[in-house]
Scaffold this active site. Structure first.
Site, PDB file in Angstrom:
ATOM      1  N   CYS A  55     -62.600  47.714  65.455  1.00 42.00           N
ATOM      2  CA  CYS A  55     -62.760  48.369  66.761  1.00 42.00           C
ATOM      3  C   CYS A  55     -61.671  49.416  67.008  1.00 42.00           C
ATOM      4  O   CYS A  55     -60.484  49.095  66.946  1.00 42.00           O
ATOM      5  CB  CYS A  55     -62.707  47.293  67.842  1.00 42.00           C
ATOM      6  SG  CYS A  55     -62.625  47.950  69.502  1.00 42.00           S
ATOM      7  N   ARG A 124     -69.535  42.984  79.358  1.00 38.31           N
ATOM      8  CA  ARG A 124     -69.662  42.766  77.927  1.00 38.31           C
ATOM      9  C   ARG A 124     -68.424  42.015  77.409  1.00 38.31           C
ATOM     10  O   ARG A 124     -67.354  42.071  78.001  1.00 38.31           O
ATOM     11  CB  ARG A 124     -69.830  44.099  77.184  1.00 38.31           C
ATOM     12  CG  ARG A 124     -71.077  44.858  77.668  1.00 38.31           C
ATOM     13  CD  ARG A 124     -71.646  45.731  76.579  1.00 38.31           C
ATOM     14  NE  ARG A 124     -72.021  44.970  75.406  1.00 38.31           N
ATOM     15  CZ  ARG A 124     -73.187  44.334  75.251  1.00 38.31           C
ATOM     16  NH1 ARG A 124     -74.099  44.365  76.185  1.00 38.31           N
ATOM     17  NH2 ARG A 124     -73.431  43.667  74.138  1.00 38.31           N
ATOM     18  N   PHE A 125     -68.595  41.306  76.316  1.00 37.26           N
ATOM     19  CA  PHE A 125     -67.516  40.476  75.768  1.00 37.26           C
ATOM     20  C   PHE A 125     -66.760  41.297  74.730  1.00 37.26           C
ATOM     21  O   PHE A 125     -66.957  41.142  73.522  1.00 37.26           O
ATOM     22  CB  PHE A 125     -68.100  39.200  75.164  1.00 37.26           C
ATOM     23  CG  PHE A 125     -68.965  38.438  76.136  1.00 37.26           C
ATOM     24  CD1 PHE A 125     -68.411  37.897  77.295  1.00 37.26           C
ATOM     25  CD2 PHE A 125     -70.321  38.260  75.907  1.00 37.26           C
ATOM     26  CE1 PHE A 125     -69.192  37.186  78.199  1.00 37.26           C
ATOM     27  CE2 PHE A 125     -71.117  37.563  76.802  1.00 37.26           C
ATOM     28  CZ  PHE A 125     -70.553  37.024  77.949  1.00 37.26           C
ATOM     29  N   VAL A 127     -63.453  43.348  72.767  1.00 35.63           N
ATOM     30  CA  VAL A 127     -62.058  43.333  72.331  1.00 35.63           C
ATOM     31  C   VAL A 127     -61.524  44.747  72.553  1.00 35.63           C
ATOM     32  O   VAL A 127     -62.321  45.701  72.521  1.00 35.63           O
ATOM     33  CB  VAL A 127     -61.927  42.948  70.846  1.00 35.63           C
ATOM     34  CG1 VAL A 127     -62.220  41.487  70.648  1.00 35.63           C
ATOM     35  CG2 VAL A 127     -62.799  43.812  69.941  1.00 35.63           C
ATOM     36  N   GLU A 142     -58.540  46.336  78.767  1.00 37.24           N
ATOM     37  CA  GLU A 142     -58.730  47.790  78.677  1.00 37.24           C
ATOM     38  C   GLU A 142     -57.612  48.377  77.819  1.00 37.24           C
ATOM     39  O   GLU A 142     -56.443  48.403  78.221  1.00 37.24           O
ATOM     40  CB  GLU A 142     -58.746  48.395  80.082  1.00 37.24           C
ATOM     41  CG  GLU A 142     -58.719  49.908  80.137  1.00 37.24           C
ATOM     42  CD  GLU A 142     -59.736  50.585  79.235  1.00 37.24           C
ATOM     43  OE1 GLU A 142     -60.918  50.211  79.245  1.00 37.24           O
ATOM     44  OE2 GLU A 142     -59.319  51.508  78.489  1.00 37.24           O
ATOM     45  N   SER A 143     -57.988  48.852  76.632  1.00 34.54           N
ATOM     46  CA  SER A 143     -56.976  49.271  75.654  1.00 34.54           C
ATOM     47  C   SER A 143     -56.042  50.364  76.169  1.00 34.54           C
ATOM     48  O   SER A 143     -54.849  50.358  75.869  1.00 34.54           O
ATOM     49  CB  SER A 143     -57.660  49.744  74.377  1.00 34.54           C
ATOM     50  OG  SER A 143     -58.466  50.878  74.639  1.00 34.54           O
TER      51      SER A 143
HETATM   52  N1  LIG Z   1     -62.808  49.892  77.491  1.00 35.08           N
HETATM   53  C1  LIG Z   1     -62.620  49.035  76.421  1.00 35.08           C
HETATM   54  C2  LIG Z   1     -63.755  49.148  75.399  1.00 35.08           C
HETATM   55  C3  LIG Z   1     -63.654  48.106  74.339  1.00 35.08           C
HETATM   56  C4  LIG Z   1     -64.951  47.995  73.526  1.00 35.08           C
HETATM   57  O1  LIG Z   1     -65.984  48.580  73.868  1.00 35.08           O
HETATM   58  N2  LIG Z   1     -64.882  47.228  72.416  1.00 35.08           N
HETATM   59  C5  LIG Z   1     -66.075  47.043  71.578  1.00 35.08           C
HETATM   60  C6  LIG Z   1     -65.752  47.051  70.113  1.00 35.08           C
HETATM   61  S1  LIG Z   1     -65.301  48.606  69.482  1.00 35.08           S
HETATM   62  C7  LIG Z   1     -66.661  45.656  71.814  1.00 35.08           C
HETATM   63  O2  LIG Z   1     -65.944  44.673  71.769  1.00 35.08           O
HETATM   64  N3  LIG Z   1     -67.969  45.599  72.024  1.00 35.08           N
HETATM   65  C8  LIG Z   1     -68.682  44.372  72.147  1.00 35.08           C
HETATM   66  C9  LIG Z   1     -69.927  44.511  72.969  1.00 35.08           C
HETATM   67  O3  LIG Z   1     -70.096  45.514  73.659  1.00 35.08           O
HETATM   68  O4  LIG Z   1     -70.706  43.561  72.925  1.00 35.08           O
HETATM   69  C10 LIG Z   1     -61.275  49.345  75.810  1.00 35.08           C
HETATM   70  O5  LIG Z   1     -60.966  50.520  75.523  1.00 35.08           O
HETATM   71  O6  LIG Z   1     -60.503  48.415  75.645  1.00 35.08           O
END
Ligand SMILES: N[C@@H](CCC(=O)N[C@@H](CS)C(=O)NCC(=O)O)C(=O)O
Length: 319
Positions: A55, A124-125, A127, A142-143
């Protein structure tokens, strides 16, 4: 925990897109800070970071953790890159090489962390997840905020050389903010808007946005090592995690194929390779097996066969 059916939230292949076929990213839900005198104070061995090495958003947090020397303060669990019907699994469910079991919460999937904290959670779950072992809860998911926390919140506990590192320095903030403002929608999230589009009309403007913005970045990086102020800042880190995935994944899987970085953008490519080969925080946070496997295996609506392409060869060129 919950007895609700959460497959719509956990299974990316069931993710809803907009009526016009475009992809809109939801805002993250847990947005706490780490600060003195608050519920979440900086301390050794209190916080835990859940990441996927696939990710880009999670990788931002890993890079800053390493640059700031926070390895002894913030422990890490890496999920398996094979995100399936229950979302991200830990190694006890899917022992993919380089994945970890969750030794902090003993969760099977990342969704268990969210639902354990908030059974009626409807997002959504995702990382990364920054976890507080003391209050057994999610601090922040939130990264962009987690990297700012890592940048300053532990400084008083760090050796002087690490405390002095500042990736969002006061004097460069307006320039960094200005770059983030167009790089995020057009490149970081732009590749997802192109890749997850389900109509030609949604795809075309998205892919054009990606390459127009890359053209702009190329000009900025000509003859320079960094985007802003001749030093490494969060603007570089935020962009780099997308560019390192570009040729191996986004060119093919997300149909961002006007040009590759390696052959189409010499200045971006040199900046990419210098950070990868010269700075271990970048190289050690990058796992091409997790990156390629995740996208090609997990997005069943884009690649139903789950076949992972063998190239590009080499996956990143030497300096
Ligand atoms: N806004 C979040 C976005 C994080 C995100 O979208 N992570 C994706 C992986 S790249 C995820 O875990 N997606 C799982 C899903 O949507 O089910 C951040 O920047 O931390």
């Amino acid at each position: 925990m919950t007895t609700r059916d959460v497959t719509g939230q956990a299974d990316i292949t069931k993710m809803k897109v907009e009526k016009d076929g475009s992809f809109k990213r939801l805002d993250a839900s847990f947005r706490n800070s780490i600060a003195p005198g608050t519920k979440f104070e900086a301390a050794a061995d209190r916080y835990h970071l859940y990441v996927s090495l696939a990710c880009p958003w999670a990788t931002r947090t890993l890079i800053v953790r390493k640059l700031k020397g926070l390895e002894d303060f913030i422990s890490v669990s890496v999920v398996s890159p094979r995100m399936g019907g229950n979302g991200w699994p830990f190694a006890n469910i899917d022992p993919f090489p380089g994945a970890d079991a969750d030794t902090v919460n003993n969760a099977a999937h990342v969704k268990d962390l969210y639902l354990g904290v908030q059974p009626d959670y409807t997002g959504r779950f995702t990382v990364p997840v920054l976890w507080d072992k003391k209050h057994k809860t999610i601090v922040n998911n939130e990264s962009s905020e987690i990297i700012r926390l890592f940048n300053t919140a532990f400084n008083h506990l760090l050796p002087a050389d690490k405390a002095a590192l500042d990736f969002y320095p006061e004097e460069l903030r307006s320039q960094i903010d200005e770059l983030n403002e167009w790089i995020y929608p057009n490149i970081n999230n732009g590749v997802y808007r192109a890749g997850f589009a389900t109509t030609q009309e949604a795809y075309l403007p998205a892919v054009n946005d990606v390459f127009n913005a890359l053209d702009k970045v190329e000009k900025i990086l000509e003859g320079k090592d960094y985007l802003v102020g001749n030093k490494l800042t969060e603007a570089d880190i935020r962009l780099w995690v997308t560019i390192i995935r570009f040729d191996p994944v986004y060119v093919g899987h997300f149909k961002c194929n006007f040009r590759t970085i390696r052959d189409g953008y010499p200045a971006i490519d040199l900046w990419l390779r210098k950070l990868y080969w010269n700075n271990d925080a970048f190289k050690s946070s990058t796992n091409f097996d997790h990156i390629k496997t995740h996208y090609y295996w997990s997005h069943g609506s884009i690649n139903p066969t789950k076949v992972v392409p063998a190239g590009p060869l080499p996956v990143i060129r030497p300096l």
